[in-house]
Design a protein around this motif. Structure first.
Motif, PDB file in Angstrom:
ATOM      1  N   PRO A 259       0.840  -1.198   0.000  1.00 55.99           N
ATOM      2  CA  PRO A 259       0.000   0.000   0.000  1.00 55.99           C
ATOM      3  C   PRO A 259       0.875   1.247   0.000  1.00 55.99           C
ATOM      4  N   SER A 260       0.556   2.184  -0.877  1.00 59.63           N
ATOM      5  CA  SER A 260       1.362   3.408  -0.980  1.00 59.63           C
ATOM      6  C   SER A 260       0.566   4.465  -1.718  1.00 59.63           C
ATOM      7  N   PRO A 261       0.613   5.738  -1.251  1.00 60.17           N
ATOM      8  CA  PRO A 261      -0.076   6.782  -2.009  1.00 60.17           C
ATOM      9  C   PRO A 261       0.585   6.993  -3.366  1.00 60.17           C
TER      10      PRO A 261
ATOM     11  N   GLY B  84       3.187  -0.316   5.280  1.00 55.90           N
ATOM     12  CA  GLY B  84       4.201   0.667   5.650  1.00 55.90           C
ATOM     13  C   GLY B  84       3.684   1.592   6.737  1.00 55.90           C
TER      14      GLY B  84
ATOM     15  N   TYR C 258       5.401   5.404   8.946  1.00 60.37           N
ATOM     16  CA  TYR C 258       6.382   6.503   8.879  1.00 60.37           C
ATOM     17  C   TYR C 258       6.435   7.054   7.453  1.00 60.37           C
ATOM     18  N   GLU C 259       7.639   7.208   6.884  1.00 56.59           N
ATOM     19  CA  GLU C 259       7.755   7.712   5.505  1.00 56.59           C
ATOM     20  C   GLU C 259       7.695   6.578   4.479  1.00 56.59           C
TER      21      GLU C 259
ATOM     22  N   LEU D  79      -2.539   8.453   4.158  1.00 55.94           N
ATOM     23  CA  LEU D  79      -2.913   7.851   5.437  1.00 55.94           C
ATOM     24  C   LEU D  79      -1.674   7.736   6.311  1.00 55.94           C
ATOM     25  N   ASN D  80      -1.864   7.397   7.593  1.00 53.41           N
ATOM     26  CA  ASN D  80      -0.708   7.234   8.472  1.00 53.41           C
ATOM     27  C   ASN D  80      -0.004   5.906   8.264  1.00 53.41           C
ATOM     28  N   GLY D  81      -0.745   4.913   7.751  1.00 51.13           N
ATOM     29  CA  GLY D  81      -0.151   3.589   7.583  1.00 51.13           C
ATOM     30  C   GLY D  81      -0.943   2.779   6.588  1.00 51.13           C
ATOM     31  N   GLY D  82      -0.408   1.626   6.210  1.00 50.48           N
ATOM     32  CA  GLY D  82      -1.048   0.803   5.189  1.00 50.48           C
ATOM     33  C   GLY D  82      -2.230  -0.011   5.686  1.00 50.48           C
TER      34      GLY D  82
ATOM     35  N   SER E  85      -2.399   2.204  -4.367  1.00 57.37           N
ATOM     36  CA  SER E  85      -2.924   3.334  -3.594  1.00 57.37           C
ATOM     37  C   SER E  85      -4.433   3.230  -3.463  1.00 57.37           C
ATOM     38  N   LEU E  86      -4.912   3.586  -2.269  1.00 54.99           N
ATOM     39  CA  LEU E  86      -6.360   3.590  -2.051  1.00 54.99           C
ATOM     40  C   LEU E  86      -6.990   4.832  -2.689  1.00 54.99           C
ATOM     41  N   GLY E  87      -6.226   5.890  -2.807  1.00 59.37           N
ATOM     42  CA  GLY E  87      -6.759   7.135  -3.380  1.00 59.37           C
ATOM     43  C   GLY E  87      -5.725   8.235  -3.229  1.00 59.37           C
TER      44      GLY E  87
ATOM     45  N   TYR F 198      -4.725  10.623  -1.421  1.00 58.92           N
ATOM     46  CA  TYR F 198      -4.589  11.254  -0.102  1.00 58.92           C
ATOM     47  C   TYR F 198      -3.607  10.405   0.687  1.00 58.92           C
TER      48      TYR F 198
HETATM   49  N1  SAM Z   1       5.965   9.448   2.437  1.00 57.48           N
HETATM   50  C1  SAM Z   1       4.991   8.670   1.738  1.00 57.48           C
HETATM   51  C2  SAM Z   1       4.612   9.370   0.428  1.00 57.48           C
HETATM   52  O1  SAM Z   1       4.531  10.602   0.430  1.00 57.48           O
HETATM   53  O2  SAM Z   1       4.382   8.688  -0.582  1.00 57.48           O
HETATM   54  C3  SAM Z   1       3.745   8.511   2.592  1.00 57.48           C
HETATM   55  C4  SAM Z   1       3.956   7.648   3.778  1.00 57.48           C
HETATM   56  S1  SAM Z   1       2.485   7.381   4.690  1.00 57.48           S
HETATM   57  C5  SAM Z   1       2.592   8.580   5.947  1.00 57.48           C
HETATM   58  C6  SAM Z   1       2.805   5.899   5.573  1.00 57.48           C
HETATM   59  C7  SAM Z   1       2.216   4.658   4.934  1.00 57.48           C
HETATM   60  O3  SAM Z   1       0.811   4.779   4.853  1.00 57.48           O
HETATM   61  C8  SAM Z   1       2.642   4.334   3.530  1.00 57.48           C
HETATM   62  O4  SAM Z   1       3.897   3.676   3.507  1.00 57.48           O
HETATM   63  C9  SAM Z   1       1.533   3.425   3.063  1.00 57.48           C
HETATM   64  O5  SAM Z   1       1.722   2.117   3.545  1.00 57.48           O
HETATM   65  C10 SAM Z   1       0.327   4.004   3.780  1.00 57.48           C
HETATM   66  N2  SAM Z   1      -0.485   4.876   2.932  1.00 57.48           N
HETATM   67  C11 SAM Z   1      -0.617   6.211   3.032  1.00 57.48           C
HETATM   68  N3  SAM Z   1      -1.454   6.696   2.127  1.00 57.48           N
HETATM   69  C12 SAM Z   1      -1.889   5.662   1.415  1.00 57.48           C
HETATM   70  C13 SAM Z   1      -2.783   5.527   0.310  1.00 57.48           C
HETATM   71  N4  SAM Z   1      -3.379   6.570  -0.233  1.00 57.48           N
HETATM   72  N5  SAM Z   1      -2.997   4.286  -0.172  1.00 57.48           N
HETATM   73  C14 SAM Z   1      -2.389   3.223   0.353  1.00 57.48           C
HETATM   74  N6  SAM Z   1      -1.541   3.282   1.405  1.00 57.48           N
HETATM   75  C15 SAM Z   1      -1.288   4.487   1.923  1.00 57.48           C
END
Ligand code: SAM
Length: 269
Positions: A87-89, A113, A115-116, A142-145, A136-138, A140
């Motif tokens: 999961p990742s934005p 994931g 943190y960063e 989130l704090n974590g996956g 990515s879910l969308g 925006y």
């Molecule tokens: N630094 C990253 C970036 O800007 O791409 C964002 C990190 S986010 C604070 C922490 C974790 O939240 C990510 O590693 C991911 O696992 C999850 N996450 C955040 N937004 C997400 C999204 N839109 N879809 C899926 N996972 C998300």
């Protein structure tokens, strides 16, 4: 299907014990295991993160525990490549089409994931053993996956045979045919001065089907016109085209095109 989720907050995934997915697990339709990433650390503080190379805010998830965890939970075997969803934005967008595609897999592994995010070398290394898909879910952050995994597992899980009691209910849903679903109503037929559309009480199945199709187009045009931009007009019947023309859409080169306001005004004159 077998699903493994790795997270530093395994408790976050507790809702997957409830409702339809919980029942599917009990019935043996889905084997779902949640793993604590910290059990794959080797230091006494069970450290999973460190400062980023190159500086900057936040922390990055360390590669060693992730490699240990993924090797262990996926049981890396010769000749097999489970799908690893990260999961990742910054990933490809999760859609109903992707849910259908992933529902065909024998095994899915989710790497949550925090943190960063996870050290990128884990993603590179994992390609040798997995089909890796950052998702990515969308648009925006989130704090974590974990929340993304809850959504994805629910969307994928309900497509597995036997999970939803009446499989027909999956067919007419929003996004199953590129459109939003029509509005639904139940008893009583009159409620606080709001009436159920009379056609639904008529018993005329042809008219009901036509009304529902028209409502799908109307709702989609109103709320998600972007879906109509990508809609394959080849699948439209004459009645569909008429309904869409009423909403201001014409078929041009196999695609739906919104008529300009002045054209619409001229054509309705
Ligand atoms: N630094 C990253 C970036 O800007 O791409 C964002 C990190 S986010 C604070 C922490 C974790 O939240 C990510 O590693 C991911 O696992 C999850 N996450 C955040 N937004 C997400 C999204 N839109 N879809 C899926 N996972 C998300």
């Amino acid at each position: 299907m077998r699903i493994d989720v790795v997270s530093i907050f395994p408790e976050y995934l507790a809702p997957l014990e409830l409702s339809l997915i919980g029942k599917a697990r009990q019935d043996g339709l889905v084997e779902l295991n949640v793993h604590d990433l910290r059990t794959f650390t080797t230091d006494k503080h069970r450290t999973v993160d460190d400062t980023p190379y190159g500086g900057g805010a936040g922390m990055v998830m360390k590669p060693e525990p992730w490699a240990q965890a993924l090797e262990s939970v996926a049981g890396v075997r010769e000749g097999t490549k489970p799908v690893l969803i990260v999961p990742s934005p910054a990933g490809e967008r999760f859609t109903q089409a992707l849910a259908y595609e992933l529902a065909e897999e024998e095994q899915l592994v989710f790497a949550c994931g925090r943190y960063e995010g996870i050290d990128e070398r884990v993603i590179d290394w994992a390609q040798e053993h997995f089909t890796v898909r950052p998702v990515s879910l969308g648009d925006y952050v989130l704090n974590g996956g974990e929340v993304a995994v809850l959504a994805m597992v629910e969307a994928i899980g309900r497509l597995l045979p036997g999970v939803v009691g009446n499989p027909e209910s999956l067919v007419e849903e929003s996004h199953s045919d590129g459109l939003l679903e029509y509005p639904v109503y139940t008893k009583p037929s009159s409620w606080r001065d709001h009436e159920v559309p009379p056609v639904l009480l008529s018993g005329n199945h042809g008219k009901i089907a036509q009304w529902r199709r028209h409502e799908q187009f109307r709702r989609t045009a109103e709320r998600r016109p972007d879906l109509l931009d990508n809609f394959d007009a080849g699948q439209l019947s004459r009645a569909d085209r008429n309904a869409l023309a009423d909403l201001g859409y014409n078929v041009v080169d196999g695609r739906l095109r919104r008529r300009m306001e002045s054209n619409t005004a001229q054509q309705t004159r």
